[in-house]
Write a protein that holds these residues in place. Structure first.
Motif, PDB file in Angstrom:
ATOM      1  N   GLU A  95     -24.567  13.034  16.648  1.00 40.96           N
ATOM      2  CA  GLU A  95     -23.431  13.264  17.416  1.00 40.96           C
ATOM      3  C   GLU A  95     -23.064  12.218  18.275  1.00 40.96           C
ATOM      4  O   GLU A  95     -23.853  11.593  18.833  1.00 40.96           O
ATOM      5  N   ARG A  96     -21.883  11.673  18.380  1.00 35.90           N
ATOM      6  CA  ARG A  96     -21.156  10.714  19.056  1.00 35.90           C
ATOM      7  C   ARG A  96     -20.362  11.220  20.051  1.00 35.90           C
ATOM      8  O   ARG A  96     -19.467  11.935  19.941  1.00 35.90           O
ATOM      9  N   ILE A  97     -20.863  11.229  21.439  1.00 34.77           N
ATOM     10  CA  ILE A  97     -20.236  11.991  22.534  1.00 34.77           C
ATOM     11  C   ILE A  97     -19.450  11.017  23.397  1.00 34.77           C
ATOM     12  O   ILE A  97     -20.103  10.127  23.887  1.00 34.77           O
ATOM     13  N   PRO A  98     -18.156  11.191  23.641  1.00 33.50           N
ATOM     14  CA  PRO A  98     -17.602  10.442  24.718  1.00 33.50           C
ATOM     15  C   PRO A  98     -18.078  10.550  25.922  1.00 33.50           C
ATOM     16  O   PRO A  98     -18.209  11.718  26.374  1.00 33.50           O
ATOM     17  N   ARG A  99     -18.269   9.530  26.548  1.00 31.95           N
ATOM     18  CA  ARG A  99     -18.914   9.511  27.963  1.00 31.95           C
ATOM     19  C   ARG A  99     -18.081  10.368  29.006  1.00 31.95           C
ATOM     20  O   ARG A  99     -18.470  10.885  29.672  1.00 31.95           O
ATOM     21  N   GLY A 100     -16.650  10.203  28.913  1.00 34.83           N
ATOM     22  CA  GLY A 100     -15.818  11.026  29.600  1.00 34.83           C
ATOM     23  C   GLY A 100     -15.819  12.590  29.417  1.00 34.83           C
ATOM     24  O   GLY A 100     -15.478  13.087  30.315  1.00 34.83           O
ATOM     25  N   ALA A 101     -16.475  13.012  28.549  1.00 32.85           N
ATOM     26  CA  ALA A 101     -16.712  14.340  28.036  1.00 32.85           C
ATOM     27  C   ALA A 101     -17.975  15.051  28.536  1.00 32.85           C
ATOM     28  O   ALA A 101     -18.258  16.267  28.814  1.00 32.85           O
ATOM     29  N   ILE A 102     -18.800  14.090  29.120  1.00 31.23           N
ATOM     30  CA  ILE A 102     -20.136  14.602  29.530  1.00 31.23           C
ATOM     31  C   ILE A 102     -20.063  15.203  30.841  1.00 31.23           C
ATOM     32  O   ILE A 102     -19.584  14.670  31.796  1.00 31.23           O
ATOM     33  N   ILE A 103     -20.817  16.526  31.036  1.00 28.56           N
ATOM     34  CA  ILE A 103     -20.816  17.087  32.156  1.00 28.56           C
ATOM     35  C   ILE A 103     -22.124  16.625  32.933  1.00 28.56           C
ATOM     36  O   ILE A 103     -22.312  16.631  34.058  1.00 28.56           O
ATOM     37  N   ALA A 104     -23.265  16.859  32.063  1.00 29.57           N
ATOM     38  CA  ALA A 104     -24.744  16.636  32.750  1.00 29.57           C
ATOM     39  C   ALA A 104     -25.533  16.295  31.567  1.00 29.57           C
ATOM     40  O   ALA A 104     -25.121  16.394  30.248  1.00 29.57           O
ATOM     41  N   ALA A 105     -26.488  15.496  31.845  1.00 25.61           N
ATOM     42  CA  ALA A 105     -27.519  14.903  30.650  1.00 25.61           C
ATOM     43  C   ALA A 105     -28.795  14.924  31.533  1.00 25.61           C
ATOM     44  O   ALA A 105     -28.810  14.435  32.671  1.00 25.61           O
ATOM     45  N   LYS A 106     -30.035  15.063  30.636  1.00 25.33           N
ATOM     46  CA  LYS A 106     -31.177  14.781  31.275  1.00 25.33           C
ATOM     47  C   LYS A 106     -32.368  14.651  30.280  1.00 25.33           C
ATOM     48  O   LYS A 106     -32.315  15.156  29.126  1.00 25.33           O
ATOM     49  N   GLU A 107     -33.179  13.878  30.521  1.00 19.96           N
ATOM     50  CA  GLU A 107     -34.490  13.781  29.551  1.00 19.96           C
ATOM     51  C   GLU A 107     -35.078  15.031  29.596  1.00 19.96           C
ATOM     52  O   GLU A 107     -35.358  15.810  30.575  1.00 19.96           O
ATOM     53  N   VAL A 108     -35.624  15.511  28.321  1.00 20.61           N
ATOM     54  CA  VAL A 108     -36.356  16.800  28.318  1.00 20.61           C
ATOM     55  C   VAL A 108     -37.821  16.533  27.346  1.00 20.61           C
ATOM     56  O   VAL A 108     -37.847  15.477  26.705  1.00 20.61           O
ATOM     57  N   PRO A 109     -38.718  17.236  27.560  1.00 22.64           N
ATOM     58  CA  PRO A 109     -40.070  17.010  27.085  1.00 22.64           C
ATOM     59  C   PRO A 109     -39.927  17.210  25.393  1.00 22.64           C
ATOM     60  O   PRO A 109     -38.855  17.961  24.906  1.00 22.64           O
TER      61      PRO A 109
END
Length: 75
Positions: free
Chosen positions: A46-60
């Motif tokens: 999946e290629r996600i535009p940065r402007g569309a991102i609400i939240a992101a985090k690393e997960v185990p």
């Protein structure tokens, strides 16, 4: 701006689709640049535009698969 880990880590990214609905991408962060991030997960790359991102985090890492039960071996 959302802080992302280095490529190679497992992440979950919540972003807005063109329809206005929010969705998540879960998988390995392959790359980031000024315009997009790329995540490889069960739905593919999946290629996600940065402007569309609400939240992101690393997960185990995902849990190990459970052993299958053999129905014929149960009492």
């Amino acid at each position: 701006m959302v802080n992302l880990p280095e490529p190679g880590h497992r992440v979950v990214v919540r972003y807005i689709l063109p329809t206005g609905q929010a969705t998540d991408a879960l998988g390995e962060l392959l790359s980031t640049d000024a315009m997009t991030i790329t995540v490889s997960g069960k739905r593919g790359v999946e290629r996600i535009p940065r402007g569309a991102i609400i939240a992101a985090k690393e997960v185990p890492p995902p849990p190990a698969p459970r052993p299958r039960r053999n129905p014929s071996s149960q009492p």
